[in-house]
Design an enzyme around this catalytic site. Structure first.
Site, short mmCIF file in Angstrom:
data_model
loop_
_atom_site.label_atom_id
_atom_site.label_comp_id
_atom_site.label_asym_id
_atom_site.label_seq_id
_atom_site.Cartn_x
_atom_site.Cartn_y
_atom_site.Cartn_z
N HIS A 114 -4.15 -3.77 4.91
CA HIS A 114 -2.77 -4.25 4.95
C HIS A 114 -1.78 -3.20 4.42
CE1 HIS A 114 0.62 -6.98 4.77
NE2 HIS A 114 0.77 -6.70 3.49
N GLU A 157 2.69 -1.13 -1.28
CA GLU A 157 3.59 -2.27 -1.53
C GLU A 157 4.55 -1.98 -2.69
OE1 GLU A 157 3.92 -4.92 0.43
OE2 GLU A 157 1.97 -5.72 1.06
N ASN A 185 10.00 -8.08 3.56
CA ASN A 185 9.17 -7.84 4.75
C ASN A 185 9.39 -6.45 5.33
OD1 ASN A 185 8.10 -10.43 4.59
ND2 ASN A 185 9.79 -11.29 5.78
N GLU A 211 12.51 -18.22 1.86
CA GLU A 211 12.86 -17.22 2.87
C GLU A 211 13.74 -17.82 3.96
OE1 GLU A 211 9.60 -14.48 3.70
OE2 GLU A 211 10.50 -14.05 5.65
N ARG A 224 -3.52 -32.99 -0.70
CA ARG A 224 -2.08 -32.74 -0.50
C ARG A 224 -1.48 -31.84 -1.57
NH1 ARG A 224 -2.59 -38.21 0.69
NH2 ARG A 224 -2.54 -38.60 2.93
N HIS A 257 2.12 -5.82 10.35
CA HIS A 257 1.36 -7.00 10.78
C HIS A 257 0.85 -6.83 12.21
CE1 HIS A 257 3.14 -10.05 7.66
NE2 HIS A 257 2.21 -9.26 7.15
N HIS A 290 6.85 -4.60 7.48
CA HIS A 290 5.82 -5.56 7.86
C HIS A 290 5.83 -5.97 9.32
CE1 HIS A 290 5.06 -5.67 3.62
NE2 HIS A 290 4.09 -6.55 3.75
N ARG A 343 15.00 -12.99 0.52
CA ARG A 343 13.56 -12.75 0.43
C ARG A 343 13.02 -11.94 1.61
NH1 ARG A 343 8.55 -16.67 -1.52
NH2 ARG A 343 7.04 -14.98 -1.40
N LYS A 353 3.61 -17.61 -1.65
CA LYS A 353 3.22 -17.66 -0.23
C LYS A 353 1.71 -17.67 -0.15
CE LYS A 353 6.93 -15.28 2.30
NZ LYS A 353 7.21 -14.09 3.13
N LYS A 359 10.22 -8.55 -7.73
CA LYS A 359 9.90 -9.54 -6.70
C LYS A 359 10.33 -10.94 -7.15
CE LYS A 359 6.51 -11.31 -3.50
NZ LYS A 359 5.16 -11.29 -2.95
N1 LIG Z 1 1.20 -13.87 -0.45
C1 LIG Z 1 1.93 -12.78 -0.43
O1 LIG Z 1 3.10 -12.79 -0.80
C2 LIG Z 1 1.33 -11.50 0.04
C3 LIG Z 1 2.00 -10.28 -0.19
C4 LIG Z 1 1.39 -9.10 0.20
C5 LIG Z 1 0.14 -9.13 0.79
N2 LIG Z 1 -0.48 -10.32 1.01
C6 LIG Z 1 -1.81 -10.37 1.61
O2 LIG Z 1 -2.72 -9.75 0.73
C7 LIG Z 1 -3.84 -9.30 1.49
C8 LIG Z 1 -4.22 -7.91 1.04
O3 LIG Z 1 -4.59 -7.97 -0.32
P1 LIG Z 1 -5.59 -6.91 -0.95
O4 LIG Z 1 -5.22 -5.55 -0.50
O5 LIG Z 1 -5.65 -7.19 -2.39
O6 LIG Z 1 -6.96 -7.25 -0.19
P2 LIG Z 1 -8.35 -7.87 -0.69
O7 LIG Z 1 -8.14 -9.16 -1.37
O8 LIG Z 1 -9.22 -7.83 0.50
O9 LIG Z 1 -8.86 -6.85 -1.76
C9 LIG Z 1 -9.13 -5.55 -1.35
C10 LIG Z 1 -10.60 -5.15 -1.61
O10 LIG Z 1 -10.70 -4.73 -2.95
C11 LIG Z 1 -11.77 -5.39 -3.59
N3 LIG Z 1 -11.35 -5.59 -4.97
C12 LIG Z 1 -10.32 -6.35 -5.41
N4 LIG Z 1 -10.18 -6.21 -6.72
C13 LIG Z 1 -11.13 -5.34 -7.13
C14 LIG Z 1 -11.47 -4.78 -8.38
N5 LIG Z 1 -10.77 -5.03 -9.49
N6 LIG Z 1 -12.50 -3.91 -8.42
C15 LIG Z 1 -13.20 -3.60 -7.30
N7 LIG Z 1 -12.92 -4.09 -6.10
C16 LIG Z 1 -11.88 -4.95 -6.01
C17 LIG Z 1 -12.01 -6.63 -2.80
O11 LIG Z 1 -13.34 -7.04 -2.90
C18 LIG Z 1 -11.63 -6.22 -1.39
O12 LIG Z 1 -12.75 -5.63 -0.79
C19 LIG Z 1 -3.42 -9.34 2.95
O13 LIG Z 1 -4.06 -10.42 3.57
C20 LIG Z 1 -1.93 -9.60 2.90
O14 LIG Z 1 -1.47 -10.31 4.00
C21 LIG Z 1 0.08 -11.49 0.62
ZN LIG Z 2 2.56 -6.94 2.37
#
Ligand SMILES: NC(=O)c1ccc[n+]([C@@H]2O[C@H](COP(=O)([O-])OP(=O)(O)OC[C@H]3O[C@@H](n4cnc5c(N)ncnc54)[C@H](O)[C@@H]3O)[C@@H](O)[C@H]2O)c1
Ligand SMILES: [Zn+2]
Length: 351
Positions: A253, A171, A233, A223, A107, A240, A236, A229, A129, A213
């Site tokens: 993304h 972003e 988006n 949100e 939990r 999405h 997005h 907040r 999130k 942020k």
């Molecule tokens: N929680 C939130 O508020 C929020 C906000 C924006 C995006 N997101 C989510 O984040 C995700 C996208 O994140 P992302 O773009 O980081 O994707 P990801 O986690 O898949 O990372 C991108 C790629 O880069 C590689 N990588 C990461 N760090 C590295 C490094 N230092 N050196 C070499 N390779 C590296 C990873 O292995 C992966 O292949 C989506 O699912 C999106 O929905 C969440």
């Molecule tokens: Zn995003």
């Protein structure tokens, strides 16, 4: 939140200070783990923390129920208890997934976020999130679960692929367009340094963006309807939909969000009074960062259908975040399917 070059070496003491766990599950993806897990494990062990590494396949397709179950089973094997912690070492995928696993395990146990991608360092690490995707839509199952600490080491960005790096810049533009005109102008003025991954520029971008942020999230953590907040988006709704309709195999993304922002800006000019010059400033910046401007070859109806299944939907129309001025995105408003259709066709979507 600690942002410092080489901070990964302090992960152990940072975790001890933030949580004080006996045991830690270090969750990462295989690419990130191959470069950084040894450093992280060494630091945790030096701080007297027992730890085990759990790795998953890199990329969006790990934000699934199957990956989540795998983490729960690993936590069970490790006998993680309420006073223990999860450490998420990776990009936004690992943060969203491991954060959600921590939110649900017993939990809810503490987690530490160690973002390694640009996208995660400027955006997803802050705000609490966490979520996984379903075929029916992005982030449909999740929880608000704030990390106990966020440790950012900008030197990890040196190993990021150019494509992933550019996706993170999207972003950054988004946060500027949505809530921080000063940040937008700074990104415009420093776009060359950012592209060269100038360390001082990266540090500044990460701290400015996270601060912006955090300010917004603090005012509206959950949100709420009408809260601030949702402005984050921006871009997005379509972003999405592109990801989901493409089965999470197509654009990244950040790339999908870049296209979403181009269409959101166009709708903002038409419906919210954004100046055409401002729209061009945004698009020029996205161009300079090499971000896509073509909607992928997904049939229009599939895109509209994906938007309709998105949680930002209300009956009869789709909710879009529009902005009348750079840095001042407003709460989402309902845009009729007809208007969305026109904007998508103008942006090159397939009829
Ligand atoms: N929680 C939130 O508020 C929020 C906000 C924006 C995006 N997101 C989510 O984040 C995700 C996208 O994140 P992302 O773009 O980081 O994707 P990801 O986690 O898949 O990372 C991108 C790629 O880069 C590689 N990588 C990461 N760090 C590295 C490094 N230092 N050196 C070499 N390779 C590296 C990873 O292995 C992966 O292949 C989506 O699912 C999106 O929905 C969440
Ligand atoms: Zn995003």
């Amino acid at each position: 939140v600690r942002i410092a070059s080489g901070a990964l070496k302090q992960l152990g003491s940072f975790t001890r200070l933030a949580v004080g766990p006996r045991r830690v599950a270090l969750v990462s993806d295989r690419r990130v783990a191959s470069i950084y897990s040894e450093r992280a494990l060494r630091s945790l062990r030096r701080a007297g923390i027992q730890c085990a590494l759990v790795t998953l396949a890199p990329g969006e397709r790990s934000k699934t129920t199957a990956a989540l179950e795998r983490l729960w089973l690993e936590f069970a094997a490790l006998e993680l208890d309420r006073d223990d912690a999860v450490v998420a070492l990776g990009g936004g995928v690992i943060g969203d997934l491991a954060g959600f696993a921590a939110a649900t395990w017993l939990r809810g146990i503490a987690w530490i976020c160690v973002p390694t991608s640009l996208l995660a360092q400027v955006d997803s690490s802050v705000g609490g999130k966490t979520a996984i995707d379903l075929a029916q839509g992005k982030n449909l199952v999740g929880a608000f679960h704030q990390p106990a600490g966020i440790l950012v080491d900008p030197t990890t960005l040196a190993t990021l692929s150019p494509r992933q790096f550019r996706a993170g810049l999207a972003e950054l533009v988004k946060t500027g367009m949505a809530v921080d005109a000063g940040l937008f102008e700074w990104v415009e003025a420093n776009h060359g340094r950012l592209l060269r991954r100038d360390p001082a520029a990266l540090r500044a971008a990460v701290s400015r963006s996270l601060r912006a942020k955090a300010r917004v999230v603090r005012s509206d953590e959950r949100e709420r309807e009408g809260g601030g907040r949702s402005a984050l988006n921006y871009g997005h709704t379509l972003g999405h939909a592109i990801e989901a309709a493409g089965g999470y195999r197509g654009l990244l993304h950040g790339e999908a969000v870049a296209i979403g922002m181009r269409v959101a800006a166009r709708l903002s000019v038409r419906l919210a009074g954004l100046g055409a010059t401002e729209e061009r400033r945004q698009d020029r910046l996205l161009d300079a960062f090499g971000l896509p401007d073509q909607i992928p070859a997904i049939p229009l109806d599939a895109l509209i259908g994906a938007m309709a299944r998105d949680k930002k939907r209300q009956a009869g129309a789709v909710r879009w975040v529009l902005t009348p001025r750079v840095g001042h995105a407003s709460v989402p408003r309902l845009i009729s399917d007809r208007q969305v259709r026109v904007a998508l066709l103008e942006a090159g979507a397939r009829a």
